[in-house]
Design a protein around this motif. Sequence first.
Motif, mmCIF file in Angstrom:
data_model
loop_
_atom_site.group_PDB
_atom_site.id
_atom_site.type_symbol
_atom_site.label_atom_id
_atom_site.label_comp_id
_atom_site.label_asym_id
_atom_site.label_seq_id
_atom_site.Cartn_x
_atom_site.Cartn_y
_atom_site.Cartn_z
ATOM 1 N N THR A 37 154.327 13.306 2.200
ATOM 2 C CA THR A 37 153.184 13.390 1.276
ATOM 3 C C THR A 37 152.309 14.593 1.638
ATOM 4 O O THR A 37 152.391 15.098 2.765
ATOM 5 N N THR A 40 150.637 15.507 5.218
ATOM 6 C CA THR A 40 151.679 15.471 6.249
ATOM 7 C C THR A 40 152.685 16.591 5.988
ATOM 8 O O THR A 40 153.118 17.293 6.909
ATOM 9 N N ARG A 67 145.247 8.448 -4.729
ATOM 10 C CA ARG A 67 145.450 7.000 -4.939
ATOM 11 C C ARG A 67 146.900 6.723 -5.333
ATOM 12 O O ARG A 67 147.427 5.641 -5.070
ATOM 13 N N LYS A 69 150.522 8.447 -4.800
ATOM 14 C CA LYS A 69 151.340 9.511 -4.201
ATOM 15 C C LYS A 69 152.787 9.059 -4.106
ATOM 16 O O LYS A 69 153.702 9.758 -4.484
ATOM 17 N N THR A 70 152.964 7.881 -3.551
ATOM 18 C CA THR A 70 154.328 7.441 -3.252
ATOM 19 C C THR A 70 154.721 6.222 -4.087
ATOM 20 O O THR A 70 155.825 5.694 -3.920
ATOM 21 N N ASN A 104 151.447 5.639 9.000
ATOM 22 C CA ASN A 104 150.277 4.894 9.478
ATOM 23 C C ASN A 104 149.179 5.056 8.452
ATOM 24 O O ASN A 104 149.182 6.003 7.673
ATOM 25 N N ASP A 127 144.007 1.782 2.041
ATOM 26 C CA ASP A 127 145.307 2.387 1.766
ATOM 27 C C ASP A 127 146.130 1.421 0.910
ATOM 28 O O ASP A 127 146.214 0.229 1.225
HETATM 29 N N1 LIG Z 1 148.684 6.263 -2.799
HETATM 30 C C1 LIG Z 1 149.836 6.373 -2.286
HETATM 31 O O1 LIG Z 1 150.802 6.300 -3.018
HETATM 32 C C2 LIG Z 1 149.984 6.634 -0.849
HETATM 33 N N2 LIG Z 1 151.157 6.839 -0.261
HETATM 34 C C3 LIG Z 1 150.916 7.055 1.059
HETATM 35 N N3 LIG Z 1 149.589 6.973 1.290
HETATM 36 C C4 LIG Z 1 148.902 7.192 2.579
HETATM 37 O O2 LIG Z 1 148.593 8.551 2.690
HETATM 38 C C5 LIG Z 1 148.432 8.899 4.068
HETATM 39 C C6 LIG Z 1 149.055 10.249 4.346
HETATM 40 O O3 LIG Z 1 148.571 11.193 3.455
HETATM 41 P P1 LIG Z 1 148.766 12.741 3.679
HETATM 42 O O4 LIG Z 1 150.206 12.941 4.024
HETATM 43 O O5 LIG Z 1 148.413 13.337 2.383
HETATM 44 O O6 LIG Z 1 147.849 13.151 4.798
HETATM 45 C C7 LIG Z 1 149.094 7.769 4.879
HETATM 46 O O7 LIG Z 1 148.074 7.117 5.580
HETATM 47 C C8 LIG Z 1 149.709 6.868 3.814
HETATM 48 O O8 LIG Z 1 149.614 5.532 4.195
HETATM 49 C C9 LIG Z 1 148.979 6.689 0.133
HETATM 50 N N4 LIG Z 1 147.630 6.561 -0.012
HETATM 51 C C10 LIG Z 1 146.921 5.551 -0.386
HETATM 52 O O9 LIG Z 1 147.029 4.590 -0.985
#
Ligand SMILES: NC(=O)c1ncn([C@@H]2O[C@H](COP(=O)(O)O)[C@@H](O)[C@H]2O)c1NC=O
Length: 523
Positions: A37, A40, A67, A69-70, A104, A127
Amino acid sequence: MTDKVAIRRALISVSDKSGIIEFAQQLCAMGVEMLSTGGTYRKLRENGIPVIEVSSHTGFPEMMDGRVKTLHPLVHGGILGRRGTDDTVMRKHGIAPIDMVVVNLYPFTQTVTRPGASLEDAIDNIDIGGPTMVRAAAKNHNDVAIVVNAGDYTGIVDEMRANEGALSYASRFDLAVKAFEHTAAYDGAIANYLGSIKDSETQRFPHTYNSQFIKKLDLRYGENPHQQSAFYTEAKPTGASIATATQLQGKALSYNNIADTDAALECVKAFDEPACVIVKHANPCGVAIAKELCKAYDLAFATDRESAFGGIIAFNRALDGATARAIVERQFVEVIIAPSVSAEARQAVAEKKNLRLLVCGPWDSGHVPELDYKRVNGGLLIQERDDVIITAANLTMVSRRQPSKDEIRDLLFTWKVAKFVKSNAIVYGKDGRTIGVGAGQMSRVNSARIAAIKAEQAGLAVQGSVMASDAFFPFRDGIDNAAAAGVRAVIQPGGSLRDEEVIAAADEHDMAMVFTGIRHFRH
Ligand SMILES: NC(=O)c1ncn([C@@H]2O[C@H](COP(=O)(O)O)[C@@H](O)[C@H]2O)c1NC=O
């Protein structure tokens, strides 16, 4: 049940990025394809690690400030698809299997414990996508590995290296348990926080009380041999405690050893000077402070040699050789605990193979422990810990005669001890040592009588000593008895209907009496 699963594709999405670069480098070296994501992804890319952004994998951008992402079938189908059962449907929809999820979560607890954090900050840090992936991967642990702790990265790499990139079922199951612990603790913290908000005010005690403890030890039995038992600790206990202590030698700790060692350690922490506390059945039976630790032990032991047999001994300084030798030569002891232990002391204690020797490290007096609680049938009583410290400045002099400097020192000493004695608690003391301890009686006057009996049995003169009482004297009889035994000064909370009568009794006996305004019941 699938034994080995080769990890070919991993999804990495972490808020706490410690150790992630090294872990991803190792996965990359083993030929694992990685999806990631936004944040990261950037971190890994900046460090030269080839990684595919989740948005290009799904063909859907991250949106709504992260909100979403995955939360996409190409992600969740890849995690949840049962290999061998769902292969056709996965192929039909172009769903590539994801064999490892490394996640995490948003730092919810760290956010809400930050001074001035708003409800909006808290909600932003709930999260959703992360726990969804964690739960999906943990559910499908038969085919997928879920990694939520950075502390597991090294072990995982080692196992994959030794097994041509595969992880065993046992490891995946273990990781799945940790994953559900992680999401349970996370949701518990959210429920506690939101449940503590009522009418826009934060309540100290939430609507529901969620707390998580992790098993540290299976115990041979509980308080009695017919009761099964185990010792659980907070997930990340901090500060010096029985939960964080390391056992250096001796038989396995029992249920009662743990409870009594906790009582002894928490009591000895109350003193700044070198101190020794000997506990038996959760009550201090001898406490002393002295310039040298060995002297403190001698004095504590002398309060009640009989009860000290089979006791628990706690120190607030490094256990030295002389003190350790004095103990092993003199008495049978179940547990010794100290912040550290010298090599000489270790050697002395080693003579007694069964003796449990524990080190707890130094403590930080500003450490704030968790709430205190106690099970009752069908419920749970929760309270703040009794962490009030009384100093000379907090004392109200109520008697005609003012206590001398030495008496004040002894009054404060016995008061500290009384806080750790079961109610009704009466402690006689003099010159930084206990003279007699009366614990756990249903009437205060009987506790006072017992303290005097103990002193007599130990051959210690009560004459000129001071007395601490954990709660007020309801009648003057406790004072009259203490005066007859030779007590010269009294510390107690005050606040009885008959305070005037009690103060008059002290004046009649020319005793000094001080009120703390604070009670220390302990049940
Ligand atoms: N919304 C989503 O689909 C989603 N998918 C993953 N996250 C969180 O996003 C964080 C990592 O975000 P990044 O890689 O953008 O720093 C992780 O803590 C993960 O748990 C999400 N964030 C919150 O709900």
